[in-house]
Design a protein around this motif. Structure first.
Motif, mmCIF file in Angstrom:
data_model
loop_
_atom_site.group_PDB
_atom_site.id
_atom_site.type_symbol
_atom_site.label_atom_id
_atom_site.label_comp_id
_atom_site.label_asym_id
_atom_site.label_seq_id
_atom_site.Cartn_x
_atom_site.Cartn_y
_atom_site.Cartn_z
ATOM 1 N N HIS A 1 -8.417 -4.853 -8.114
ATOM 2 C CA HIS A 1 -8.135 -5.278 -6.730
ATOM 3 C C HIS A 1 -6.622 -5.333 -6.541
ATOM 4 O O HIS A 1 -5.932 -6.061 -7.272
ATOM 5 C CB HIS A 1 -8.749 -6.666 -6.476
ATOM 6 N N VAL B 1 -3.482 -6.012 -3.746
ATOM 7 C CA VAL B 1 -3.110 -6.558 -2.443
ATOM 8 C C VAL B 1 -1.782 -5.912 -2.049
ATOM 9 O O VAL B 1 -0.829 -5.913 -2.833
ATOM 10 C CB VAL B 1 -2.979 -8.095 -2.505
ATOM 11 N N ARG C 1 -10.653 -2.028 -5.060
ATOM 12 C CA ARG C 1 -10.435 -2.244 -3.622
ATOM 13 C C ARG C 1 -9.003 -2.676 -3.357
ATOM 14 O O ARG C 1 -8.307 -3.171 -4.250
ATOM 15 C CB ARG C 1 -11.416 -3.263 -3.057
ATOM 16 N N THR D 1 -6.604 -4.864 -0.470
ATOM 17 C CA THR D 1 -6.451 -5.697 0.722
ATOM 18 C C THR D 1 -5.067 -5.381 1.280
ATOM 19 O O THR D 1 -4.056 -5.620 0.605
ATOM 20 C CB THR D 1 -6.549 -7.195 0.369
ATOM 21 N N ARG E 1 -9.583 -3.189 2.871
ATOM 22 C CA ARG E 1 -9.756 -4.213 3.906
ATOM 23 C C ARG E 1 -8.393 -4.441 4.546
ATOM 24 O O ARG E 1 -7.404 -4.687 3.842
ATOM 25 C CB ARG E 1 -10.248 -5.529 3.282
ATOM 26 N N VAL F 1 -5.885 -6.591 7.038
ATOM 27 C CA VAL F 1 -5.723 -7.924 7.602
ATOM 28 C C VAL F 1 -4.420 -7.954 8.395
ATOM 29 O O VAL F 1 -3.369 -7.537 7.877
ATOM 30 C CB VAL F 1 -5.646 -9.005 6.488
ATOM 31 N N PHE G 1 -6.581 -14.347 -0.046
ATOM 32 C CA PHE G 1 -7.190 -13.125 -0.601
ATOM 33 C C PHE G 1 -7.824 -13.456 -1.946
ATOM 34 O O PHE G 1 -7.451 -14.452 -2.588
ATOM 35 C CB PHE G 1 -6.147 -11.995 -0.718
#
Ligand code: SAM
Length: 291
Positions: free
Chosen positions: A105, A107, A129, A131, A154, A156, A165
């Motif tokens: 993940h 960010v 994934r 963010t 995703r 934001v 997160f």
């Protein structure tokens, strides 16, 4: 034999990926493959594009041919605010330092319209994934449109230092702060990597008389329990991070640059109970130290 447009662009992207990783000294072939796979033109709106030429400012690309984007150039996203799609060789260095692995993940703070988000998404793959957080409302809207229907990203709209997160293996900050946000250090998984640009108030468009090595620096900070080993990656001049410009830390950073470029830093501390001589930077409640 005629070659269709998309095949021609695939060749061009592959050459570009080799050139910009070589320019940055990046040897990770996965990073090269990600740059070869992601179409930059898909994230920068219809051309022609404002391309930053260091000797004369922004110059509009001669045509809408995406070939002009496949060079080691910054491209204006909002040129009047000097907000750019960052330089590929430099971002390749930072992404290689973050080393996003399949299934992780990541960010992305300050995602802009998402070109480098897409590079991260390629690296973490379908099992991983991203963010992507963007502060500017209009850019966040473009970001959301660019990733509509993309299952591993995703988007934001908000402040990347305050948005909640899930624990992250990589936190890739693309704007200049004066300190690490608590949420970034707390939000790292065990072994997680934070890429953190720290900039003084002269960091973005400071006077030429102050060299860039004394205005901004990017650190790679890794989490091991409560320990945060840190190392300098590069000098940087970058757009400021909203909400992360703290005057006390800015003064400590300016004082640190008077001592050197931060190349001897080995550890970040979340307190400042250290002797001054052990520190490159010592603010009220955090420090970057030599050991
Ligand atoms: C240098 S631009 C980079 C954009 C993008 N990474 C690129 O290269 O195309 C920095 C971006 O960070 C965003 N930004 C600034 N402060 C932020 C914050 N606190 N949270 C999220 N985004 C922020 C800005 O709006 C801007 O889009």
């Amino acid at each position: 034999m005629t070659i269709d447009r998309e095949t021609r662009l695939e060749f061009i992207r592959a050459a570009y990926a080799k050139q910009i990783t070589a320019a940055g000294g990046v040897t990770d072939r996965r990073v090269e493959a990600a740059f070869a796979a992601v179409p930059r033109e898909a994230f920068l709106g219809p051309g022609p594009w404002p391309i930053l030429r260091w000797d004369r400012g922004y110059a509009t690309s001669p045509t809408r041919n995406p070939i002009y984007l496949y060079a080691d150039v910054l491209v204006g996203i909002i040129p009047e605010r000097n907000l750019n799609n960052g330089q590929p060789s430099f971002l390749a260095i930072l992404i290689a330092a973050a080393a996003p692995r399949a299934g992780e993940h990541a960010v992305h703070v300050g995602a802009g319209t998402g070109y480098y988000t897409a590079i991260l998404a390629h690296l973490v793959g379908r099992r991983g994934r991203v963010t992507a957080i963007e502060f500017d409302a209009a850019l966040a809207e473009r970001l959301a449109t660019n990733f509509a229907g993309v299952r591993n990203v995703r988007v934001v709209h908000g402040d990347g230092a305050r948005v909640a997160f899930d624990p992250a293996d990589v936190i890739f900050v693309n704007a200049g702060a004066t300190r690490p946000a608590d949420s970034w250090l707390d939000g790292l998984t065990e072994g997680g990597r934070l890429i953190l640009p720290l900039t003084t108030n002269q960091g973005f468009q400071g006077p030429e008389s102050v060299p860039i090595e004394r205005r901004g620096v990017v650190f790679r900070i890794e989490r091991h329990g409560d320990e945060f080993p840190a190392r300098r990656i590069s000098a940087v001049a970058i757009f400021p991070c909203e909400g992360m410009r703290d005057p006390g830390s800015e003064a400590a950073l300016a004082a640190a640059f008077a001592k050197g470029d931060g190349g001897e830093v080995r550890r970040l501390y979340r307190h400042a109970n250290l002797p001054e001589e052990r520190c490159w930077l010592r603010a009220a409640d955090w420090a970057l130290a030599y050991a």
